[in-house]
Design an enzyme around this catalytic site. Structure first.
Site, PDB file in Angstrom:
ATOM      1  N   LEU A  34       0.875  -1.162   0.000  1.00  0.00           N
ATOM      2  CA  LEU A  34       0.000   0.000   0.000  1.00  0.00           C
ATOM      3  C   LEU A  34       0.916   1.216   0.000  1.00  0.00           C
ATOM      4  O   LEU A  34       1.747   1.364   0.891  1.00  0.00           O
ATOM      5  CB  LEU A  34      -0.910   0.004   1.231  1.00  0.00           C
ATOM      6  CG  LEU A  34      -1.981   1.093   1.290  1.00  0.00           C
ATOM      7  CD1 LEU A  34      -2.975   0.945   0.140  1.00  0.00           C
ATOM      8  CD2 LEU A  34      -2.723   1.060   2.618  1.00  0.00           C
ATOM      9  N   ASP A  35       0.793   2.073  -1.015  1.00  0.00           N
ATOM     10  CA  ASP A  35       1.731   3.174  -1.194  1.00  0.00           C
ATOM     11  C   ASP A  35       1.868   4.035   0.058  1.00  0.00           C
ATOM     12  O   ASP A  35       0.922   4.162   0.849  1.00  0.00           O
ATOM     13  CB  ASP A  35       1.297   4.068  -2.359  1.00  0.00           C
ATOM     14  CG  ASP A  35       1.395   3.360  -3.698  1.00  0.00           C
ATOM     15  OD1 ASP A  35       2.262   2.487  -3.829  1.00  0.00           O
ATOM     16  OD2 ASP A  35       0.604   3.691  -4.592  1.00  0.00           O
ATOM     17  N   ARG A  36       3.027   4.634   0.204  1.00  0.00           N
ATOM     18  CA  ARG A  36       3.308   5.500   1.346  1.00  0.00           C
ATOM     19  C   ARG A  36       2.262   6.596   1.500  1.00  0.00           C
ATOM     20  O   ARG A  36       1.852   6.927   2.619  1.00  0.00           O
ATOM     21  CB  ARG A  36       4.702   6.111   1.177  1.00  0.00           C
ATOM     22  CG  ARG A  36       5.119   7.059   2.287  1.00  0.00           C
ATOM     23  CD  ARG A  36       6.455   7.706   1.953  1.00  0.00           C
ATOM     24  NE  ARG A  36       6.826   8.715   2.911  1.00  0.00           N
ATOM     25  CZ  ARG A  36       7.824   9.576   2.744  1.00  0.00           C
ATOM     26  NH1 ARG A  36       8.546   9.528   1.629  1.00  0.00           N
ATOM     27  NH2 ARG A  36       8.105  10.477   3.658  1.00  0.00           N
TER      28      ARG A  36
END
Length: 201
Positions: free
Chosen positions: A45-47
């Site tokens: 899950l992207d930053r």
């Protein structure tokens, strides 16, 4: 003891336990919130995204959740600039042409702001002259930054992205930065290879 947990990842937290790329000034990682041996994320899950992550110390379960070939549905709440019209929603549902190919058909609908929404730190950038709205988008693949690229392609830049559901698991009753333990699911049986019925010579 085997672990299978869900975690509500806050904004600006790396989806990994170490920050190898920035050792001089480490950024916030999963290790700031989760202290369990041998547990790893089942998918990323992207930053700059928030919401549901599943983690486990069972390799087969990790693979089954994260591997795109299993086509496990993931549902996102997406705050976008602008208001979607039916043409934009239809394009999201039918498939969006991205640089790395056409996306698979998705479920897309406009929703009200989610009731369980929490404040983001820092808050999103707001422009008084531009309206914003919320979408619920369900996909079954995992191209890089796919949801953001899909909404941008139909003229609706993403302001905030929250993953609400992975398969049967949701964020319900889980505060940002918190995790809890889940019952260990039963693994799907691996598909059996078809036997070669050609006669031997």
């Amino acid at each position: 003891m085997s672990w299978f947990i869900r975690f509500n990842k806050p904004y600006d937290v790396l989806p990994q336990f170490t920050d190898r790329a920035n050792t001089d000034s480490p950024r916030s990682t999963l290790s700031d919130f989760i202290d369990l041996p041998g547990v790893y994320p089942a998918g990323r899950l992207d930053r700059d995204s928030e919401g549901l992550m599943l983690l486990t110390d069972q390799g087969k379960l990790q693979s089954q959740i994260s591997d795109p070939k299993h086509k496990m549905a993931k549902t996102y709440w997406v705050q976008v600039e602008g208001t979607p019209d039916e043409a934009a929603l239809k394009t999201l549902r039918n498939g969006v042409e991205l640089k790395d190919g056409l996306t698979r058909p998705a479920k897309a609908r406009q929703i009200n702001e989610p009731e369980m929404l929490w404040p983001r730190t820092p808050p999103i950038r707001e422009r008084k002259t531009v309206t914003d709205s919320w979408l619920e988008l369900t996909i079954r693949e995992g191209k890089n930054r796919q949801v953001r690229r899909m909404t941008a392609a139909v003229g609706l830049p993403t302001l905030r992205l929250i993953r609400y559901r992975i398969g049967d698991w949701t964020l319900d009753d889980l505060e940002p930065g918190h995790w809890d333990s889940l019952p260990m699911p039963t693994l799907n049986a691996a598909p059996q290879r078809k036997r070669d019925r050609r006669p031997r010579r």
